[in-house]
Scaffold this motif. Sequence first.
Motif, short mmCIF file in Angstrom:
data_model
loop_
_atom_site.label_atom_id
_atom_site.label_comp_id
_atom_site.label_asym_id
_atom_site.label_seq_id
_atom_site.Cartn_x
_atom_site.Cartn_y
_atom_site.Cartn_z
N PHE A 159 -2.91 7.32 -12.18
CA PHE A 159 -3.16 7.93 -10.87
C PHE A 159 -2.74 7.03 -9.70
N ARG A 160 -2.49 5.74 -9.97
CA ARG A 160 -2.45 4.77 -8.85
C ARG A 160 -1.31 4.97 -7.86
N ARG A 161 -0.14 5.41 -8.34
CA ARG A 161 0.98 5.53 -7.40
C ARG A 161 0.64 6.54 -6.30
N ILE B 124 -15.98 4.23 -0.67
CA ILE B 124 -17.20 4.40 -1.48
C ILE B 124 -16.84 4.33 -2.96
N GLY B 125 -17.70 3.65 -3.73
CA GLY B 125 -17.42 3.47 -5.17
C GLY B 125 -16.14 2.70 -5.35
N ALA B 126 -16.05 1.54 -4.73
CA ALA B 126 -14.79 0.77 -4.72
C ALA B 126 -14.44 0.21 -6.09
N ALA C 157 -9.36 -1.69 -7.32
CA ALA C 157 -7.99 -1.28 -7.67
C ALA C 157 -7.20 -0.78 -6.46
N ASN C 158 -7.91 -0.30 -5.41
CA ASN C 158 -7.19 0.27 -4.26
C ASN C 158 -7.07 -0.68 -3.07
N LEU C 159 -7.70 -1.84 -3.17
CA LEU C 159 -7.80 -2.70 -1.97
C LEU C 159 -6.45 -3.19 -1.46
N ILE D 131 -18.34 -0.23 -0.78
CA ILE D 131 -19.65 -0.28 -1.46
C ILE D 131 -19.46 0.17 -2.91
N GLU D 132 -20.29 -0.42 -3.76
CA GLU D 132 -20.17 -0.17 -5.20
C GLU D 132 -21.50 -0.57 -5.84
N PRO D 133 -22.07 0.30 -6.70
CA PRO D 133 -23.38 -0.05 -7.29
C PRO D 133 -23.32 -1.05 -8.45
N THR E 217 -20.92 -6.16 -11.63
CA THR E 217 -19.78 -6.78 -12.34
C THR E 217 -18.45 -6.24 -11.81
N MET E 218 -18.43 -4.99 -11.40
CA MET E 218 -17.20 -4.43 -10.80
C MET E 218 -16.95 -5.09 -9.45
N LEU E 219 -18.04 -5.24 -8.69
CA LEU E 219 -17.90 -5.87 -7.36
C LEU E 219 -17.34 -7.28 -7.46
N GLY F 180 -24.08 -0.95 -3.14
CA GLY F 180 -24.58 0.20 -2.38
C GLY F 180 -24.43 1.49 -3.14
N ASP F 181 -25.14 2.49 -2.64
CA ASP F 181 -25.16 3.81 -3.26
C ASP F 181 -24.63 4.81 -2.23
N ALA F 182 -23.62 5.56 -2.61
CA ALA F 182 -23.00 6.50 -1.67
C ALA F 182 -23.95 7.62 -1.24
N ARG F 183 -25.07 7.78 -1.96
CA ARG F 183 -26.04 8.82 -1.59
C ARG F 183 -26.96 8.38 -0.46
N ALA G 130 -12.42 8.01 -0.75
CA ALA G 130 -13.12 8.34 -2.00
C ALA G 130 -12.07 8.63 -3.06
N CYS G 131 -11.94 7.72 -4.02
CA CYS G 131 -10.94 7.92 -5.08
C CYS G 131 -11.62 7.88 -6.44
N LEU G 132 -11.56 8.97 -7.15
CA LEU G 132 -12.10 9.05 -8.52
C LEU G 132 -13.57 8.66 -8.55
N VAL G 133 -14.30 9.11 -7.54
CA VAL G 133 -15.69 8.68 -7.43
C VAL G 133 -16.66 9.87 -7.34
C1 LIG Z 1 -13.91 6.05 -12.09
S1 LIG Z 1 -14.62 4.76 -11.14
C2 LIG Z 1 -13.48 4.65 -9.78
C3 LIG Z 1 -13.54 3.35 -9.05
C4 LIG Z 1 -12.55 3.19 -7.89
N1 LIG Z 1 -12.83 4.12 -6.83
C5 LIG Z 1 -11.14 3.33 -8.36
O1 LIG Z 1 -10.37 4.10 -7.76
O2 LIG Z 1 -10.77 2.62 -9.31
C6 LIG Z 1 -16.06 5.53 -10.43
C7 LIG Z 1 -16.84 4.59 -9.56
O3 LIG Z 1 -17.93 5.26 -8.95
C8 LIG Z 1 -18.98 4.34 -8.86
N2 LIG Z 1 -20.26 5.01 -8.59
C9 LIG Z 1 -21.10 5.60 -9.47
N3 LIG Z 1 -22.20 6.04 -8.86
C10 LIG Z 1 -22.07 5.72 -7.55
C11 LIG Z 1 -22.90 5.89 -6.41
N4 LIG Z 1 -24.09 6.50 -6.48
N5 LIG Z 1 -22.46 5.42 -5.22
C12 LIG Z 1 -21.25 4.81 -5.14
N6 LIG Z 1 -20.43 4.62 -6.18
C13 LIG Z 1 -20.83 5.07 -7.37
C14 LIG Z 1 -18.92 3.67 -10.21
O4 LIG Z 1 -19.70 2.50 -10.29
C15 LIG Z 1 -17.44 3.41 -10.33
O5 LIG Z 1 -17.04 2.22 -9.74
#
Ligand SMILES: C[S@@+](CC[C@H](N)C(=O)[O-])C[C@H]1O[C@@H](n2cnc3c(N)ncnc32)[C@H](O)[C@@H]1O
Length: 205
Positions: free
Chosen positions: A20-22, A38-40, A44-46, A59-61, A64-66, A87-90, A104-107
Amino acid sequence: MSFYESHIFPPVMEWATRGFRRQIADLIGQAEGRVLEIGAGTGANLGFYQSSVREIVGIEPVETMLEKARGVARSTGHGVPISLTTGDARALPFADADFDTVVACLVFCTIPEPEKAAQEAFRVLKPGGRLVFFEHVVSPHGTTRAWQNRLNPLWRKMACGCEINRDTRALFEAAGFRYESIDDFIHPKVPALVAPVIAGVAFKP
Ligand SMILES: C[S@@+](CC[C@H](N)C(=O)[O-])C[C@H]1O[C@@H](n2cnc3c(N)ncnc32)[C@H](O)[C@@H]1O
């Protein structure tokens, strides 16, 4: 959080989403001003942000990903200040109308109660601010949709909460967003269950 969620799944997720990255890189070029991603994830996108961006807040919950995302942030080279926090996107820890762009990518496939996250994204955007999104979604085709519905419970367990049958297009509309552009297509380079994608820009009227 289990060892699988914190250590096994993140590299698998990076590998599985590389197709998906391109397109994501092209789309993120549309972000501008003060940006919230959100959900960084692992960052991968920075590296995709352009000089139209003044500041990136991620933000990212998953801690280890952070950690990995922080390493990526140090090596991007584009010079835009980046801050990454748990953080939590909710329940975003930001004031109303604080951002020009939310990315918001794949999140939205993974966030529990995604409607709350869409409302929060809407809240923190300035009027006229834009949501830049790239999301795999429920299929418009009956057979694929039936398989998505059938396999979703198993997929959700294996992919740490990711759901393959969400109608994210309707979700954004319900939160108040209007579409500036939306590309609705079947991605040719990923498995059929996650190939239906929406990508584009929505705005806060
Ligand atoms: C498939 S990954 C995609 C990560 C990144 N956006 C990317 O493009 O590679 C889904 C992401 O959503 C995050 N996520 C899950 N619940 C979340 C929440 N409540 N708030 C924010 N992020 C959340 C996950 O931790 C994970 O990093």
